[in-house]
Design an enzyme around this catalytic site. Structure first.
Site, PDB file in Angstrom:
ATOM      1  N   ARG A  41      -4.893  -1.523  -8.216  1.00 48.99           N
ATOM      2  CA  ARG A  41      -5.024  -2.577  -7.209  1.00 48.99           C
ATOM      3  C   ARG A  41      -6.338  -3.339  -7.273  1.00 48.99           C
ATOM      4  NH1 ARG A  41       0.040  -3.881  -5.537  1.00 48.99           N
ATOM      5  NH2 ARG A  41       1.214  -2.019  -4.991  1.00 48.99           N
TER       6      ARG A  41
ATOM      7  N   PHE B 285       0.832  -1.199   0.000  1.00 43.90           N
ATOM      8  CA  PHE B 285       0.000   0.000   0.000  1.00 43.90           C
ATOM      9  C   PHE B 285       0.868   1.251   0.000  1.00 43.90           C
ATOM     10  CE2 PHE B 285      -4.608   0.764   1.268  1.00 43.90           C
ATOM     11  CZ  PHE B 285      -4.626   2.069   0.809  1.00 43.90           C
TER      12      PHE B 285
END
Length: 567
Positions: A521, A412
């Site tokens: 993502r 992340f």
């Protein structure tokens, strides 16, 4: 806690909560309409956004602030005029924390345009952009409220601002470094040295005592010998320096900086700049620094270097004195190098100044831009640089609370488009909660890098993954507990824990940043640019997207219609 009392939990999920938000479709419309309606756009704050789906679609697809075709943009290959940009370059950008980063474009805009453009023209700013173009600027307010933000170019017509000429924190991941004295000598060689085509002893022809003293001092600190006769000086450098000196020439024998310096750390770049200034530079009584060169490529590189060391430089053609044999008769370029305290010129500081410095003019021709994750680019026009940005999808904010295994957070945080605050294993004892893939998790990887295909594993493989994960995590946490009980500091004891242990964090981002994150993502068949994320971070992304869709359904719909490409 005794080892026998430790109860370890294994999970196969992630948790995401929307903690707070200031994000709705109307924010996008308000930010866009201020470009053309000014203060009247306040009427749109509480307007029914559903009546403006077409405008949101248009903003997502086409309404991207653009530059004229006389503007250059900085890439990892140097300064490139916008008409020569293909969209495949890597661009120099600036994130929200002021860190300078290189990023790939997510979208390339090049189209014909006939209409109004905002021209900002003064000694330290020169830009020609569409009225909706987002400018990185500080609006004049009370001192404690002033901050850099993205504002429409049309705002500059109505209020006082400060622009940003350069600066930022340059933190290359694998920096090229040189000892300080060697870097100073390299910069000095670029300005005043020469060597044979195939390399050889770096040679200097010097008459000024300040230059001679600089060379003698730097050579001594670098451990190099120095010999000479009359005004010629020979630097007895090692093979590494001689190789770098050989790279300081183009095929046409114009001086340049070696390509390695594009990834040098700040200390090395600062030393190179000192060496350059000691050769063909000068400092005025007021502290203004100038540098002269006949190499256009070198002038461009120094302008980039100045930004990376937290400064800025402008480039202008200088008149050539035919009686000055130092520069010959080639075109001469003058760089004016500004310190950090002078990087924010005032634009339209008074009503009278604003009328002459910021104007609207008609433009016909091609306009250009790219979308990058950070939303900012370093551009220049007529040799004057500035940081700029764009996108009306940034005037909003969402804060999420995320629980996931640490390896998800490490993925992340590669996205430097948000603010993060993660719990710390230095200050609290980490809880015995570990991730183990569920039976539905696909285990077998097929295909080439960047385009993997995952397929189901066998029941035996699933059982092996579960058993081995639980065994390793149990043993690791027991070791962690033993060290804590022995008085070992938490920050040391945690080193034995695997990245499958759960952590938690708050992450704050705007809609444009979130759309960029989702485009990379989540895996969607209808995406313009296919992505193949790790399943665990995709689980987090899916939950974040669900909250966002509830807040901004029209923007989310436009995101899908645009092939899931962020604006």
């Amino acid at each position: 806690m005794a080892e026998s009392d430790t109860e370890i939990t294994f999970r196969s999920d992630v948790a995401v909560e929307l903690v707070r938000s200031s994000a709705q479709d109307a924010d996008v419309l308000f930010a866009a309409r201020v470009s053309t309606k000014g203060e009247s756009s306040l009427e749109d704050v509480d307007a029914d956004a559903s009546r403006s789906q077409g405008l949101i679609n248009y903003l997502m697809r086409d309404r991207h602030g653009c530059y004229d075709d006389q503007t250059d943009v900085l890439t990892t290959d140097g300064w490139i005029p916008w008409p020569q940009i293909t969209g495949r370059e890597r661009f120099i950008t600036r994130n929200q924390e002021g860190v300078i980063e290189e990023q790939q474009a997510l979208r390339h805009i090049r189209r014909s345009y006939a209409g109004p453009m905002v021209r900002v023209q003064m000694a330290h700013v020169d830009l020609l952009v569409t009225p909706d173009h987002r400018m990185l600027a500080t609006r004049r307010r009370q001192a404690h409220r002033e901050r850099l933000e993205l504002v429409p170019a049309s705002d500059l017509l109505e209020a006082s601002h400060r622009m940003l000429m350069g600066g930022g924190r340059w933190e290359p991941q694998a920096p090229f470094t040189l000892p300080t004295a060697v870097a100073e000598l390299l910069g000095f060689f670029v300005g005043d040295g020469h060597c044979a085509v195939r390399g050889g002893t770096p040679t200097f022809r010097l008459r000024k005592q300040r230059e001679i003293s600089f060379l003698e001092d730097a050579a001594e600190r670098a451990g190099y010998g120095l010999s000479g006769e009359e005004d010629r000086y020979y630097l007895l450098a090692d093979e590494d320096f001689r190789l770098l000196a050989k790279k300081c020439y183009t095929d046409a024998r114009d001086k340049v900086l070696p390509s390695e310096l594009a990834w040098a750390d700040v200390q090395t770049l600062e030393a190179v700049l000192r060496g350059l200034m000691a050769s063909d530079g000068s400092v005025s009584p007021t502290g203004k620094e100038t540098y002269y060169t006949t190499s256009k490529r070198l002038a461009d590189q120094i302008q980039e270097l100045a930004c990376k060391v937290g400064r800025a430089a402008t480039i202008r053609r200088a008149p050539v004195n035919q009686m000055d044999g130092h520069f010959g008769t080639k075109p001469l370029y003058k760089l004016t190098i500004y310190r950090a305290r002078n990087l924010s010129p005032k634009v339209g500081w008074t009503t009278t100044a604003r009328k002459s410095q910021v104007q609207v003019e008609h433009y016909e021709g091609e306009i250009h831009c790219v979308t990058v994750p950070n939303g900012t680019l370093y551009v220049r026009r007529n040799g004057i640089p500035a940081w700029c940005g764009n996108s009306p999808f940034e005037h909003n904010s969402m804060t999420f609370y995320v629980q996931a295994p640490i390896f998800v957070f490490r993925e992340f945080m590669r996205h430097r488009i948000a603010s993060y605050n993660e719990e710390s294993g230095r200050y609290r004892e980490l809880r015995p909660v570990f991730y183990v893939p569920s039976a539905e998790r696909k285990l077998i990887q097929e295909g080439k890098p960047g385009a993997y295909r995952f397929v189901d594993g066998t029941p035996e493989q699933s059982a092996l993954v579960e058993a081995e994960t639980k065994r390793v995590c149990t043993e690791a946490y027991a070791a962690y507990q033993r060290m804590l009980e022995a008085g070992i500091a938490r920050e040391v004891a945690r080193i034995v824990l695997p990245v499958t242990i759960y952590s938690s964090m708050y992450v704050t981002m705007n809609a444009r940043s979130l759309m960029n994150f989702l485009s990379l993502r989540t895996k969607r068949e209808d995406s313009t640019f296919p992505s193949f994320p790790q399943r665990e971070i995709e689980m987090v992304a899916e939950k974040m997207e669900a909250f966002w869709r509830g807040l901004m359904p029209l923007t989310a719909q436009a995101f899908d219609s645009n092939g899931r490409v962020s604006p």
